[in-house]
Write an enzyme that holds these catalytic residues in place. Sequence first.
Site, short mmCIF file in Angstrom:
data_model
loop_
_atom_site.label_atom_id
_atom_site.label_comp_id
_atom_site.label_asym_id
_atom_site.label_seq_id
_atom_site.Cartn_x
_atom_site.Cartn_y
_atom_site.Cartn_z
N GLU A 413 0.80 -1.22 0.00
CA GLU A 413 0.00 0.00 0.00
C GLU A 413 0.83 1.27 0.00
O GLU A 413 0.31 2.36 0.24
CB GLU A 413 -0.95 -0.02 1.20
N HIS A 414 2.12 1.14 -0.27
CA HIS A 414 2.99 2.32 -0.25
C HIS A 414 3.62 2.54 -1.61
O HIS A 414 4.73 3.06 -1.73
CB HIS A 414 4.07 2.15 0.83
#
Length: 587
Positions: A413-414
């Site tokens: 998610e980064h």
Amino acid sequence: MEHRTRRGTTDGGRGEASGARRTARARTRITAALGAGAVAVGAMAFGGLSGSAGAAEANLVRNAGFESGLNGWTCSAGSGTTVSSPVHGGTAALKATPTGSDHARCAQTVTVRPDSQYELSAWVQGSYVYLGASGTGTTDVSTWTPGTSGWQRLNTSFTTGPHTTSVTVHTHGWYGQNAYHVDDVALTGPGGDPGEPDPQPPAAPGAPTVGATTSSSVTLNWNAVDGATGYTVHRDGTRALSVQGTSATVTGLAAATTYEFRVSAVNGAGESAKSAPVTATTDRTGDGGGPGTGVPKHAVTGYWQNFDNGARVQKLREVRDQYDIIAVSFADSTARTGEITFNLDPALGYSSVQEFKDDIAARQADGKKVIISVGGEKGNVIVNDSASAARFADSAHRLMEEYGFDGVDIDLEHGIDSTWLTQALRSLSAKAGPSMVLTMAPQTIDMQSTSTEYFKLALNVKDILTVVNMQYYNSGSMLGCDNEVYSQGSVDFLTALACIQLEGGLDPSQVGLGTPASTRGAGSGYVDPSVVNAALDCLARGTRCGSFKPARTYPGIRGAMTWSTNWDALNGNRWSDAVGPHVHSLP
């Protein structure tokens, strides 16, 4: 998954304030990018940038006014053409037409010098028109206009990195909007190194090979060509799409139909000759896609927490039988970029690592697939070059062999780099074999279009991909495949966003609906299990739809996912008791 943390919270590791911030950020992207009724990818930089180029030189863009047709330019999905009216200068201009799944990107790669400043401009006409440059080696730039009835000049600037010798100038519209026009594109600044010979177009690629096929798509793979910065896929003599990597999925095809494909390579000097042809025949309607992994045709995925954050602490043997895929959450990163490991949390009460391994084997004997999930809210695993891709593949394979995991789940998610993560997953698949289970859990913003890195990754590995279980939560309102905005937490939200993936190139067997198992499992987006079942019926059977009804049904849709088995258990297994039997009864 973005709402998860290792331990110490009672709301799924997200928290109400944090969840509100995430929703606010998503809504800000919607409002700031496109106003009411549309969504823009949040990573895009808007507005002109200040700065001046070095000594002004001749325009570096070839065929800048489109007087020679599309010579030097490549447009995605055959979206571009040239017209004689309207024009800003000369006798021609570009006209490009977006669709619901393609934003009509037209691009040209231009030779530049390292550590130099450049000014980029173009005259545009239409709604939601973008101009930008990528591959700068520093910060890629983009500027846009919400729309005008006449010609408007867009401009921006950038500085190249210390090793940058080419950049890609591009323009595009927005999904489902009307056609836009571009003319008189200009890039000014130092040209290529005068001491170097004039650049040459790359050699033609070898004939592509055919990967996965469905009733509406064909995946192609080919070897890289030295000096190429991108590739164009031609279908039956017509440009189909342009990509940067060495794999592409051509969508929108007719079932049980044979097509001929060729590939050409492009760089700043031009386009190569086309490759030798290859033919491929699409599947009959109703044929499934994806590899043979032993996962049921319709499956339920549950994330199992390797930590205590207030949900029910479970051993693997206690996970309900309704779950077909159990994703152990999460692997940990090491000090070496791309490398992962796994550390069993003592809070779970296992007497030894061997007992945990025995639980994995027992669940597999029950017919379940147990995989290791990589990422989560705090999992920052970076795969951004060949070395880190190799470390990821090697370390993930070691975990599969040591613990007996059936595969991996990508829940990063980064930010991801689809090129290098594709390389990593293909390398892992080669080591693990065709039975490897590969799942993904992107956020809603990550799957808004086929141009996002997560969507590109899914399409790049479609032939080895089991299922994408998008997280339909912690996102706020988002754009559906019909270009309407839908509110989180409704049947329409689930069906209209799933439609983007279903019509964007994924096989129905590779699409699942991810929702929280309880109100405490995520910061926002919980829906009653009956809503999940209604959305599945709408997609698979065309019944129980809300205001949005897909143009066709997808009886092969894989199923559903939840975060998490632990929150489900704390909530009396209400989610799995309702959704599990419904998934397994789909046609």
